[in-house]
Scaffold this motif. Structure first.
Motif, short mmCIF file in Angstrom:
data_model
loop_
_atom_site.label_atom_id
_atom_site.label_comp_id
_atom_site.label_asym_id
_atom_site.label_seq_id
_atom_site.Cartn_x
_atom_site.Cartn_y
_atom_site.Cartn_z
N HIS A 80 0.73 -1.08 0.06
CA HIS A 80 -0.05 -0.03 0.06
C HIS A 80 0.75 1.37 0.10
CE1 HIS A 80 -3.85 -1.83 0.27
NE2 HIS A 80 -3.29 -2.82 1.17
N ALA A 81 2.02 1.29 0.62
CA ALA A 81 2.74 2.47 0.66
C ALA A 81 4.19 2.50 -0.33
CB ALA A 81 3.31 2.66 2.05
N ASN A 82 4.61 1.21 -0.42
CA ASN A 82 6.11 1.14 -1.33
C ASN A 82 6.20 0.46 -2.53
OD1 ASN A 82 7.32 3.11 0.98
ND2 ASN A 82 7.38 1.25 2.24
N ALA A 83 7.02 0.44 -2.97
CA ALA A 83 7.31 -0.70 -4.30
C ALA A 83 8.94 -1.23 -4.29
CB ALA A 83 7.29 0.23 -5.70
N TYR A 84 8.92 -2.44 -4.47
CA TYR A 84 10.03 -3.27 -4.51
C TYR A 84 10.25 -3.95 -5.78
CZ TYR A 84 8.05 -2.65 0.38
OH TYR A 84 7.45 -2.13 1.40
N LYS A 85 11.58 -4.22 -5.83
CA LYS A 85 12.17 -5.29 -6.94
C LYS A 85 12.76 -6.58 -6.28
CE LYS A 85 14.61 -3.33 -10.02
NZ LYS A 85 15.41 -2.62 -10.98
#
Length: 82
Positions: free
Chosen positions: A58-63
């Motif tokens: 809901h708050a961040n993006a990740y790889k």
């Protein structure tokens, strides 16, 4: 803000048909539940096939990256608003 990490992580994966779908992962002793899978692509590192997942909560993006030779997951990058 972008942070490059390359940290080992534990990932809970769902399998549907012929696809592996990251459901959640443990990072810094906290569980991150994947809300969306934004992109999936593959690359090679020698013999190993690497499967890269761009995911978000809901708050961040990740790889996340899965190495098919070692069967290990790595958290490569984190993108935050801060």
């Amino acid at each position: 803000m972008h942070t490059y990490l390359d940290d080992p992580v534990e990932v809970l994966v769902l399998f549907r048909e012929d696809k592996a779908i990251p459901y959640a992962f443990i990072w810094n002793n906290r569980k991150v539940k994947v809300k969306d899978i934004n992109l999936v692509h593959e690359s090679r590192d020698g013999r190993a096939k690497l499967v890269h997942f761009a995911v978000s909560d809901h708050a961040n993006a990740y790889k996340l990256t899965f190495n098919t030779e070692t069967l290990k997951w790595r958290l490569q990058d984190v993108y935050t608003d801060a």
